[in-house]
Design a protein around this motif. Structure first.
Motif, PDB file in Angstrom:
ATOM      1  N   GLY A   1      12.925   5.945   5.158  1.00 34.08           N
ATOM      2  CA  GLY A   1      12.857   4.687   4.411  1.00 34.08           C
ATOM      3  C   GLY A   1      13.274   3.499   5.247  1.00 34.08           C
ATOM      4  O   GLY A   1      12.752   2.394   5.075  1.00 34.08           O
ATOM      5  N   GLY A   2      14.227   3.711   6.163  1.00 25.83           N
ATOM      6  CA  GLY A   2      14.626   2.625   7.054  1.00 25.83           C
ATOM      7  C   GLY A   2      13.495   2.205   7.974  1.00 25.83           C
ATOM      8  O   GLY A   2      13.255   1.007   8.202  1.00 25.83           O
ATOM      9  N   ASN A   3      12.751   3.184   8.504  1.00 25.12           N
ATOM     10  CA  ASN A   3      11.626   2.862   9.382  1.00 25.12           C
ATOM     11  C   ASN A   3      10.425   2.320   8.611  1.00 25.12           C
ATOM     12  O   ASN A   3       9.597   1.590   9.160  1.00 25.12           O
ATOM     13  CB  ASN A   3      11.205   4.114  10.164  1.00 25.12           C
ATOM     14  N   MET A   4      10.341   2.698   7.339  1.00 21.50           N
ATOM     15  CA  MET A   4       9.235   2.238   6.507  1.00 21.50           C
ATOM     16  C   MET A   4       9.239   0.715   6.385  1.00 21.50           C
ATOM     17  O   MET A   4       8.182   0.088   6.270  1.00 21.50           O
ATOM     18  CB  MET A   4       9.334   2.880   5.128  1.00 21.50           C
ATOM     19  N   GLN A   5      10.418   0.122   6.437  1.00 22.32           N
ATOM     20  CA  GLN A   5      10.507  -1.336   6.356  1.00 22.32           C
ATOM     21  C   GLN A   5       9.786  -2.001   7.526  1.00 22.32           C
ATOM     22  O   GLN A   5       9.122  -3.031   7.365  1.00 22.32           O
ATOM     23  CB  GLN A   5      11.969  -1.770   6.361  1.00 22.32           C
ATOM     24  N   PHE A   6       9.930  -1.411   8.712  1.00 23.80           N
ATOM     25  CA  PHE A   6       9.354  -2.021   9.909  1.00 23.80           C
ATOM     26  C   PHE A   6       7.864  -1.714  10.056  1.00 23.80           C
ATOM     27  O   PHE A   6       7.091  -2.565  10.501  1.00 23.80           O
ATOM     28  CB  PHE A   6      10.099  -1.524  11.147  1.00 23.80           C
ATOM     29  N   GLU A   7       7.452  -0.515   9.661  1.00 18.84           N
ATOM     30  CA  GLU A   7       6.068  -0.118   9.884  1.00 18.84           C
ATOM     31  C   GLU A   7       5.137  -0.532   8.751  1.00 18.84           C
ATOM     32  O   GLU A   7       3.959  -0.801   8.986  1.00 18.84           O
ATOM     33  CB  GLU A   7       5.983   1.397  10.089  1.00 18.84           C
ATOM     34  N   ALA A   8       5.656  -0.534   7.507  1.00 18.17           N
ATOM     35  CA  ALA A   8       4.804  -0.877   6.364  1.00 18.17           C
ATOM     36  C   ALA A   8       5.269  -2.130   5.637  1.00 18.17           C
ATOM     37  O   ALA A   8       4.593  -2.590   4.720  1.00 18.17           O
ATOM     38  CB  ALA A   8       4.742   0.297   5.386  1.00 18.17           C
ATOM     39  N   GLY A   9       6.434  -2.670   6.025  1.00 15.81           N
ATOM     40  CA  GLY A   9       6.935  -3.884   5.397  1.00 15.81           C
ATOM     41  C   GLY A   9       7.462  -3.700   3.998  1.00 15.81           C
ATOM     42  O   GLY A   9       7.667  -4.671   3.272  1.00 15.81           O
ATOM     43  N   VAL A  10       7.706  -2.448   3.580  1.00 14.67           N
ATOM     44  CA  VAL A  10       8.182  -2.163   2.217  1.00 14.67           C
ATOM     45  C   VAL A  10       9.702  -2.162   2.213  1.00 14.67           C
ATOM     46  O   VAL A  10      10.328  -1.476   3.032  1.00 14.67           O
ATOM     47  CB  VAL A  10       7.655  -0.800   1.725  1.00 14.67           C
ATOM     48  N   PRO A  11      10.354  -2.907   1.342  1.00 14.28           N
ATOM     49  CA  PRO A  11      11.823  -2.958   1.325  1.00 14.28           C
ATOM     50  C   PRO A  11      12.439  -1.580   1.077  1.00 14.28           C
ATOM     51  O   PRO A  11      11.889  -0.753   0.344  1.00 14.28           O
ATOM     52  CB  PRO A  11      12.134  -3.916   0.163  1.00 14.28           C
TER      53      PRO A  11
ATOM     54  N   ASP B   1       0.849  -1.185   0.000  1.00 15.66           N
ATOM     55  CA  ASP B   1       0.000   0.000   0.000  1.00 15.66           C
ATOM     56  C   ASP B   1       0.888   1.239   0.000  1.00 15.66           C
ATOM     57  O   ASP B   1       1.522   1.555   1.014  1.00 15.66           O
ATOM     58  CB  ASP B   1      -0.902   0.004   1.240  1.00 15.66           C
ATOM     59  N   PRO B   2       0.971   1.992  -1.105  1.00 15.61           N
ATOM     60  CA  PRO B   2       1.873   3.146  -1.160  1.00 15.61           C
ATOM     61  C   PRO B   2       1.487   4.268  -0.202  1.00 15.61           C
ATOM     62  O   PRO B   2       2.353   4.971   0.317  1.00 15.61           O
ATOM     63  CB  PRO B   2       1.785   3.605  -2.620  1.00 15.61           C
ATOM     64  N   ILE B   3       0.195   4.461   0.027  1.00 10.94           N
ATOM     65  CA  ILE B   3      -0.237   5.522   0.947  1.00 10.94           C
ATOM     66  C   ILE B   3       0.234   5.213   2.362  1.00 10.94           C
ATOM     67  O   ILE B   3       0.779   6.078   3.066  1.00 10.94           O
ATOM     68  CB  ILE B   3      -1.772   5.677   0.900  1.00 10.94           C
ATOM     69  N   LEU B   4       0.050   3.966   2.779  1.00 12.37           N
ATOM     70  CA  LEU B   4       0.521   3.548   4.101  1.00 12.37           C
ATOM     71  C   LEU B   4       2.034   3.661   4.193  1.00 12.37           C
ATOM     72  O   LEU B   4       2.579   4.128   5.210  1.00 12.37           O
ATOM     73  CB  LEU B   4       0.082   2.111   4.376  1.00 12.37           C
ATOM     74  N   ALA B   5       2.720   3.275   3.121  1.00 14.87           N
ATOM     75  CA  ALA B   5       4.187   3.288   3.134  1.00 14.87           C
ATOM     76  C   ALA B   5       4.735   4.707   3.227  1.00 14.87           C
ATOM     77  O   ALA B   5       5.604   5.002   4.048  1.00 14.87           O
ATOM     78  CB  ALA B   5       4.717   2.593   1.881  1.00 14.87           C
TER      79      ALA B   5
END
Length: 361
Positions: free
Chosen positions: A310-320, A38-42
């Motif tokens: 972007g580093g935190n995005m991996q943990f909160e949204a699961g996006v690499p 989900d790009p909005i969530l990411a």
């Protein structure tokens, strides 16, 4: 109104940068959708985690700090007709000299940190002087030499750490507090983040670059030599001297970036298996910032937010995190393609058509 808008579109690289950023983010969103995210969530997680909490904001500022200095290093070289792709190596030697001064010299607080910062800047300048000298005297392209200097810096640093500075480990001891540029006040203000005095050094460096290039005779000569070396030489300017000075000033910014990052963040230098990549990010920052000090600052803010968030995005949204690197690449691609050009041409064509129609009537 149309004439004013046309001039803004035609003369300002700001429009190009904004459109490129938006298109880069759009490319990242399309990739997320194709991969099932989900790009909005990411993106919400990315920007919220980078800006909304004091600690995260402080860490974002810490991430921005070296990007400003390295972006200035690349931008100054670009402005003077040179491509300093060796900033990665200049950052490494700046760190190396800073940690040596921090560990081997016993100086009072503040003075110790100042000497270490100056030492890092001088190391970066001397490292950049090698490709500058070869370019000036022998005409050797600075890109080739500076790339080779990157590898020499990396391996020289590793050898000195392993055989001289380290004590049976893969990293140097931590520098004494007297050489640190961390400030308790700043850390407490940002919830314990590692933000340090380097951000002020970076902003001062941006002002120095602006004043040097656009307000001094030396800066005029540096830019003139970059635009047209033959005409500059005919006008009585020393092309060789200005090429060397340009590379050394550029290298000093990169060396200060390395020194400030070490003295303000980690406090030690480790053996590196490969490059950190931050020196190469500076090239993207300079390009997006149109090689101007204010542009470099704004581009560094964007890249800093995307990198830390972007580093935190991996943990909160699961996006690499690799998606953020794609966004970086897309932004630079759109900047290099000058995507505002077609918009300017379209707007100008419509204006000419309307003017022609009124004339016929």
């Amino acid at each position: 109104m149309q004439t004013i808008l046309s001039r803004v579109l035609k003369n300002s690289t700001f429009i190009t940068s904004i459109i490129s950023i938006l298109l880069g983010i759009l490319v990242g969103a399309i990739m997320m959708i194709m991969a099932g995210y989900d790009p909005i969530l990411a993106y919400n997680a990315l920007f919220a985690s980078a800006l909304l909490q004091p600690y995260d904001l402080g860490e974002t500022i810490r991430t921005i700090t070296p990007l400003i200095l390295i972006g200035l290093a690349v931008a100054l070289a670009f402005r003077t007709g040179l491509f300093n792709i060796g900033v990665e190596g200049q950052v490494i030697v700046g760190q190396l000299v800073a940690v040596i001064i921090g560990l081997k010299l016993g100086l009072p607080p503040v003075l110790h940190a100042v000497v270490a910062i100056i030492g890092g800047g001088l190391a970066g300048a001397l490292w950049a002087a090698v490709p500058g000298l070869l370019k000036a005297i022998r005409g050797v392209h600075e890109v080739i030499v500076s790339i080779m200097m990157n590898f020499i810096a990396l391996n020289l640093s590793n050898v000195l750490i392993r055989r001289w500075l380290a004590q049976g480990t893969d990293s140097t001891p931590e520098i004494p507090e007297s050489a640190s540029i961390q400030m308790d006040f700043l850390s407490q203000l940002f919830g314990g983040a590692r933000v340090h005095v380097g951000i002020f050094i970076a902003l001062v460096a941006a002002f120095i670059m602006y004043y040097l290039l656009w307000k001094t005779k030396l800066g005029y000569e540096l830019r003139a030599v970059g635009y047209n070396p033959l005409a500059s030489e005919y006008a009585g300017m020393s092309v060789k001297r200005n090429i060397l000075l340009s590379m050394m000033i550029s290298g000093s910014f990169a060396g200060i970036a390395g020194a400030a990052e070490l003295l303000g963040t980690s406090g030690y230098q480790s053996i590196q298996a490969t490059f950190t990549g931050i020196g190469f990010d500076g090239i993207a920052v300079a390009l997006l910032g149109a090689n101007t000090p204010i542009g470099v600052i704004l581009a560094s803010i964007l890249f800093g937010v995307l990198t830390y968030g972007g580093g935190n995005m991996q943990f909160e949204a699961g996006v690499p995190f690799e998606v953020i690197r794609v966004v970086f690449a897309a932004i630079i691609l759109f900047v290099a393609a000058n995507i505002s050009g077609p918009l300017v041409n379209l707007f100008s064509k419509r204006r000419r058509d309307k003017h022609r129609a009124r004339h016929l009537d």
